[in-house]
Design a protein around this motif. Structure first.
Motif, PDB file in Angstrom:
ATOM      1  N   GLU A  93     -27.965 -18.799  29.006  1.00 47.27           N
ATOM      2  CA  GLU A  93     -29.183 -18.424  29.735  1.00 47.27           C
ATOM      3  C   GLU A  93     -30.045 -17.476  28.898  1.00 47.27           C
ATOM      4  N   GLN A  94     -29.415 -16.545  28.207  1.00 51.13           N
ATOM      5  CA  GLN A  94     -30.156 -15.636  27.316  1.00 51.13           C
ATOM      6  C   GLN A  94     -30.813 -16.419  26.183  1.00 51.13           C
ATOM      7  N   MET A  95     -30.086 -17.390  25.627  1.00 51.46           N
ATOM      8  CA  MET A  95     -30.648 -18.231  24.572  1.00 51.46           C
ATOM      9  C   MET A  95     -31.873 -18.969  25.098  1.00 51.46           C
ATOM     10  N   LYS A  96     -31.768 -19.506  26.300  1.00 50.26           N
ATOM     11  CA  LYS A  96     -32.887 -20.220  26.912  1.00 50.26           C
ATOM     12  C   LYS A  96     -34.094 -19.298  27.068  1.00 50.26           C
ATOM     13  N   MET A  97     -33.873 -18.072  27.508  1.00 57.42           N
ATOM     14  CA  MET A  97     -34.946 -17.096  27.675  1.00 57.42           C
ATOM     15  C   MET A  97     -35.606 -16.778  26.327  1.00 57.42           C
ATOM     16  N   CYS A  98     -34.810 -16.598  25.296  1.00 59.48           N
ATOM     17  CA  CYS A  98     -35.344 -16.318  23.952  1.00 59.48           C
ATOM     18  C   CYS A  98     -36.193 -17.486  23.463  1.00 59.48           C
ATOM     19  N   LEU A  99     -35.697 -18.694  23.641  1.00 60.13           N
ATOM     20  CA  LEU A  99     -36.446 -19.875  23.218  1.00 60.13           C
ATOM     21  C   LEU A  99     -37.775 -19.982  23.965  1.00 60.13           C
ATOM     22  N   GLN A 100     -37.754 -19.742  25.271  1.00 59.98           N
ATOM     23  CA  GLN A 100     -38.980 -19.820  26.061  1.00 59.98           C
ATOM     24  C   GLN A 100     -40.002 -18.791  25.595  1.00 59.98           C
ATOM     25  N   THR A 101     -39.539 -17.589  25.270  1.00 57.11           N
ATOM     26  CA  THR A 101     -40.442 -16.553  24.773  1.00 57.11           C
ATOM     27  C   THR A 101     -41.108 -16.992  23.469  1.00 57.11           C
ATOM     28  N   ALA A 102     -40.378 -17.752  22.661  1.00 55.36           N
ATOM     29  CA  ALA A 102     -40.905 -18.223  21.379  1.00 55.36           C
ATOM     30  C   ALA A 102     -41.681 -19.531  21.509  1.00 55.36           C
ATOM     31  N   GLY A 103     -41.828 -20.042  22.737  1.00 54.73           N
ATOM     32  CA  GLY A 103     -42.587 -21.265  22.941  1.00 54.73           C
ATOM     33  C   GLY A 103     -41.772 -22.536  22.787  1.00 54.73           C
TER      34      GLY A 103
ATOM     35  N   SER B 141     -37.742 -24.664  23.985  1.00 56.52           N
ATOM     36  CA  SER B 141     -36.750 -24.862  25.042  1.00 56.52           C
ATOM     37  C   SER B 141     -35.450 -25.322  24.397  1.00 56.52           C
ATOM     38  N   LEU B 142     -34.445 -25.516  25.215  1.00 60.81           N
ATOM     39  CA  LEU B 142     -33.173 -26.012  24.688  1.00 60.81           C
ATOM     40  C   LEU B 142     -33.340 -27.374  24.027  1.00 60.81           C
ATOM     41  N   ASP B 143     -34.329 -28.148  24.454  1.00 61.59           N
ATOM     42  CA  ASP B 143     -34.592 -29.460  23.845  1.00 61.59           C
ATOM     43  C   ASP B 143     -35.017 -29.348  22.385  1.00 61.59           C
ATOM     44  N   ASN B 144     -35.489 -28.170  21.966  1.00 60.28           N
ATOM     45  CA  ASN B 144     -35.945 -27.971  20.587  1.00 60.28           C
ATOM     46  C   ASN B 144     -34.843 -27.473  19.659  1.00 60.28           C
ATOM     47  N   VAL B 145     -33.653 -27.217  20.196  1.00 57.44           N
ATOM     48  CA  VAL B 145     -32.563 -26.665  19.387  1.00 57.44           C
ATOM     49  C   VAL B 145     -32.023 -27.738  18.445  1.00 57.44           C
ATOM     50  N   MET B 146     -31.959 -27.368  17.177  1.00 60.20           N
ATOM     51  CA  MET B 146     -31.444 -28.273  16.142  1.00 60.20           C
ATOM     52  C   MET B 146     -29.978 -27.995  15.811  1.00 60.20           C
ATOM     53  N   LYS B 147     -29.576 -26.717  15.890  1.00 56.07           N
ATOM     54  CA  LYS B 147     -28.223 -26.333  15.472  1.00 56.07           C
ATOM     55  C   LYS B 147     -27.792 -25.099  16.232  1.00 56.07           C
ATOM     56  N   CYS B 148     -26.547 -25.094  16.695  1.00 53.37           N
ATOM     57  CA  CYS B 148     -25.929 -23.921  17.311  1.00 53.37           C
ATOM     58  C   CYS B 148     -24.699 -23.536  16.512  1.00 53.37           C
ATOM     59  N   ASN B 149     -24.514 -22.256  16.341  1.00 52.59           N
ATOM     60  CA  ASN B 149     -23.293 -21.718  15.751  1.00 52.59           C
ATOM     61  C   ASN B 149     -22.589 -20.949  16.857  1.00 52.59           C
ATOM     62  N   VAL B 150     -21.367 -21.352  17.166  1.00 50.11           N
ATOM     63  CA  VAL B 150     -20.592 -20.740  18.238  1.00 50.11           C
ATOM     64  C   VAL B 150     -19.439 -19.978  17.591  1.00 50.11           C
ATOM     65  N   TYR B 151     -19.321 -18.712  17.939  1.00 48.35           N
ATOM     66  CA  TYR B 151     -18.251 -17.855  17.420  1.00 48.35           C
ATOM     67  C   TYR B 151     -17.417 -17.414  18.613  1.00 48.35           C
ATOM     68  N   CYS B 152     -16.121 -17.673  18.571  1.00 47.46           N
ATOM     69  CA  CYS B 152     -15.263 -17.414  19.717  1.00 47.46           C
ATOM     70  C   CYS B 152     -13.948 -16.792  19.252  1.00 47.46           C
ATOM     71  N   THR B 153     -13.385 -15.960  20.113  1.00 45.13           N
ATOM     72  CA  THR B 153     -12.158 -15.251  19.741  1.00 45.13           C
ATOM     73  C   THR B 153     -10.902 -16.103  19.854  1.00 45.13           C
ATOM     74  N   SER B 154     -10.983 -17.287  20.459  1.00 43.80           N
ATOM     75  CA  SER B 154      -9.779 -18.113  20.595  1.00 43.80           C
ATOM     76  C   SER B 154     -10.120 -19.585  20.757  1.00 43.80           C
ATOM     77  N   ALA B 155      -9.360 -20.434  20.089  1.00 43.90           N
ATOM     78  CA  ALA B 155      -9.500 -21.878  20.254  1.00 43.90           C
ATOM     79  C   ALA B 155      -9.080 -22.311  21.657  1.00 43.90           C
ATOM     80  N   ARG B 156      -8.342 -21.468  22.370  1.00 44.86           N
ATOM     81  CA  ARG B 156      -7.945 -21.771  23.755  1.00 44.86           C
ATOM     82  C   ARG B 156      -9.166 -21.968  24.650  1.00 44.86           C
ATOM     83  N   HIS B 157     -10.297 -21.366  24.274  1.00 47.79           N
ATOM     84  CA  HIS B 157     -11.514 -21.456  25.083  1.00 47.79           C
ATOM     85  C   HIS B 157     -12.346 -22.705  24.795  1.00 47.79           C
TER      86      HIS B 157
END
Length: 130
Positions: free
Chosen positions: A61-71, A73-89
């Motif tokens: 939701e925060q990412m969506k808000m940031c994208l909207q502020t920049a003009g 949306s999620l439809d414009n996202v080309m790449k996401c980098n996800v960093y997580c503390t466990s593969a269990r998630h």
């Protein structure tokens, strides 16, 4: 090409409280870069101490808000980098992520890291184009 750092309220205020030397989103030309952010509780601005499902929702939701502020949306996202503390998630995160990117999801990487400097398990940054 000039880089423009954008304020995204209330996220920018939350970052100011933590004295984080980062902008939530920057834009240059048709490219948008969203910073990885912790799961801020939208009511208090504190880092939310919640299960991975809710952390993922808050961050997306925060990412969506940031994208909207920049003009964008999620439809414009080309790449996401996800960093997580466990593969269990991984499976739980994928179920949440699929709700935000139901069709033609962007390129993505899911990287396991040992820990964060705060009480949370996941961070996501992205690059978008408009």
């Amino acid at each position: 090409m000039k880089r423009e750092a954008l304020r995204v309220e209330p996220i920018s205020t939350y970052l100011d409280r933590w004295k984080a030397p980062a902008s939530p989103v920057t834009r240059a030309g048709n490219m948008i870069f969203v910073s990885g952010l912790p799961p801020f509780d939208p009511e208090t601005g504190e880092i939310a101490s919640v299960p991975i499902e809710r952390q993922s929702e808050l961050i997306l939701e925060q990412m969506k808000m940031c994208l909207q502020t920049a003009g964008a949306s999620l439809d414009n996202v080309m790449k996401c980098n996800v960093y997580c503390t466990s593969a269990r998630h991984f499976a739980v995160f994928n179920a949440i992520y699929a709700r935000y990117f139901p069709e033609q999801p962007p390129a993505r990487i899911f990287v396991c890291i040992p820990e964060w400097t705060g009480p949370f398990d996941i961070e996501i940054d992205c690059i978008a184009m408009v």
